[in-house]
Design an enzyme around this catalytic site. Structure first.
Site, PDB file in Angstrom:
ATOM      1  N   HIS A  85       0.758  -1.198   0.048  1.00  0.00           N
ATOM      2  CA  HIS A  85       0.042  -0.092   0.014  1.00  0.00           C
ATOM      3  C   HIS A  85       0.854   1.377   0.077  1.00  0.00           C
ATOM      4  O   HIS A  85       1.952   1.225   0.642  1.00  0.00           O
ATOM      5  CB  HIS A  85      -0.964  -0.071   1.223  1.00  0.00           C
ATOM      6  CG  HIS A  85      -1.867   1.028   1.044  1.00  0.00           C
ATOM      7  ND1 HIS A  85      -1.714   2.492   1.181  1.00  0.00           N
ATOM      8  CD2 HIS A  85      -3.310   0.884   0.572  1.00  0.00           C
ATOM      9  CE1 HIS A  85      -3.167   3.100   1.163  1.00  0.00           C
ATOM     10  NE2 HIS A  85      -3.809   2.143   0.926  1.00  0.00           N
ATOM     11  N   GLU A 157      -4.193   1.903  -7.206  1.00  0.00           N
ATOM     12  CA  GLU A 157      -4.536   3.153  -6.528  1.00  0.00           C
ATOM     13  C   GLU A 157      -3.573   4.508  -6.794  1.00  0.00           C
ATOM     14  O   GLU A 157      -2.372   4.537  -6.080  1.00  0.00           O
ATOM     15  CB  GLU A 157      -4.500   2.671  -4.945  1.00  0.00           C
ATOM     16  CG  GLU A 157      -4.972   1.630  -4.643  1.00  0.00           C
ATOM     17  CD  GLU A 157      -5.487   1.445  -3.070  1.00  0.00           C
ATOM     18  OE1 GLU A 157      -6.578   1.683  -2.797  1.00  0.00           O
ATOM     19  OE2 GLU A 157      -4.539   1.630  -2.232  1.00  0.00           O
TER      20      GLU A 157
HETATM   21  P1  13P Z   1     -10.007   5.780   0.181  1.00  0.00           P
HETATM   22  O1  13P Z   1     -11.184   5.128  -0.360  1.00  0.00           O
HETATM   23  O2  13P Z   1     -10.177   6.409   1.628  1.00  0.00           O
HETATM   24  O3  13P Z   1      -9.656   6.977  -0.760  1.00  0.00           O
HETATM   25  O4  13P Z   1      -8.627   4.923   0.256  1.00  0.00           O
HETATM   26  C1  13P Z   1      -8.494   3.939  -0.512  1.00  0.00           C
HETATM   27  C2  13P Z   1      -7.409   3.199  -0.224  1.00  0.00           C
HETATM   28  O5  13P Z   1      -6.361   3.492  -0.046  1.00  0.00           O
HETATM   29  C3  13P Z   1      -7.721   1.813  -0.244  1.00  0.00           C
HETATM   30  O6  13P Z   1      -6.506   0.982   0.264  1.00  0.00           O
END
Ligand code: 13P
Length: 234
Positions: A85, A157
């Site tokens: 992450h 992401e």
């Molecule tokens: P948000 O949905 O709060 O933007 O976070 C996304 C995330 O980092 C999930 O791992």
């Protein structure tokens, strides 16, 4: 569809137990996965949602103070685990090599890795998206067999989208998903970053998105049910 819930560093024991009652009521055709804090991992007691975690040690059991091994996660019933992450890459300075080691430990213990990748805003503005994602992906999957690659889940992401309320355009998402497929043709790809019950109407127009990794929304079961209903046309 896969919907993975990343609780991040939220929900103490009592809060999690209340939250879990909300999750228990969720109705979905998608595969739901909850990824609580380590301390809440052992509290998970759900039949409608799979059991996940947010992190794992690079190492097997031994003299590694503060670490939780993949073997221990497996024994706790964990079936999926987030690795790489962007918050861990940034705040814990997690390296590309460490993400690779974590991925191997998960596969060795038959836990499905949810490998997060994503670029910063500056990298996007400098046309470095493909370079960054290629590096994060190729270092993570180095030496894997095709069978192992097919067991992975990748979560794209974009860092500039996480927690900001801003999502990329569908064209931007699809461009990245197509690129990831050139490296991992058979791997499931999720989108993560400010996905919510309002913008799901836009996101779901893309046939390439195979699921979502949710942060903020993961903490709100009622809004989450709205998200699921819209996604699944329920
Ligand atoms: P948000 O949905 O709060 O933007 O976070 C996304 C995330 O980092 C999930 O791992």
């Amino acid at each position: 569809m896969i919907i993975a819930l990343n609780n991040k560093s939220n929900l103490d024991r009592n809060e999690f137990l209340t939250y879990q009652e909300g999750l228990r009521k969720l109705e979905a055709n998608s595969t739901l996965i909850v990824c609580p804090t380590y301390l809440n991992v052992n509290l998970v007691n759900l039949t409608n949602i799979h059991h996940g975690a947010q992190n794992v040690s690079c190492t097997n059991n031994g003299a590694f103070t503060g670490e939780i091994s993949a073997k221990d996660l497996k024994a706790a019933g964990v079936e999926y685990c987030i690795i790489g992450h962007s918050e861990r890459r940034e705040y814990q300075r997690e390296s590309l090599t460490e993400v690779h080691e974590k991925l191997l430990r998960l596969l060795e213990n038959d836990i499905t890795p949810i490998l997060c990748i994503g670029e910063t805003k500056a990298q996007r503005e400098n046309n470095e998206v493909e370079r960054v994602l290629k590096e994060e992906l190729e270092t993570a999957i180095e030496g894997l067999t095709d069978e192992q690659k097919n067991r992975l889940i990748v979560a794209y992401e974009p860092i500039w989208s996480i927690g900001t309320g801003i999502i990329p355009t569908i064209e931007e998402i699809e461009e990245v998903f197509r690129f990831i497929k050139t490296i991992l043709p058979n791997t499931t790809i999720l989108y993560g970053g400010s996905a919510n019950e309002k913008n799901i109407d836009i996101l779901k127009t893309s046939p390439l998105i195979e699921g979502y990794l949710l942060g903020g929304l993961s903490l709100k079961p009622v809004e989450l049910q709205t998200f699921i209903n819209k996604l699944e046309n329920r």
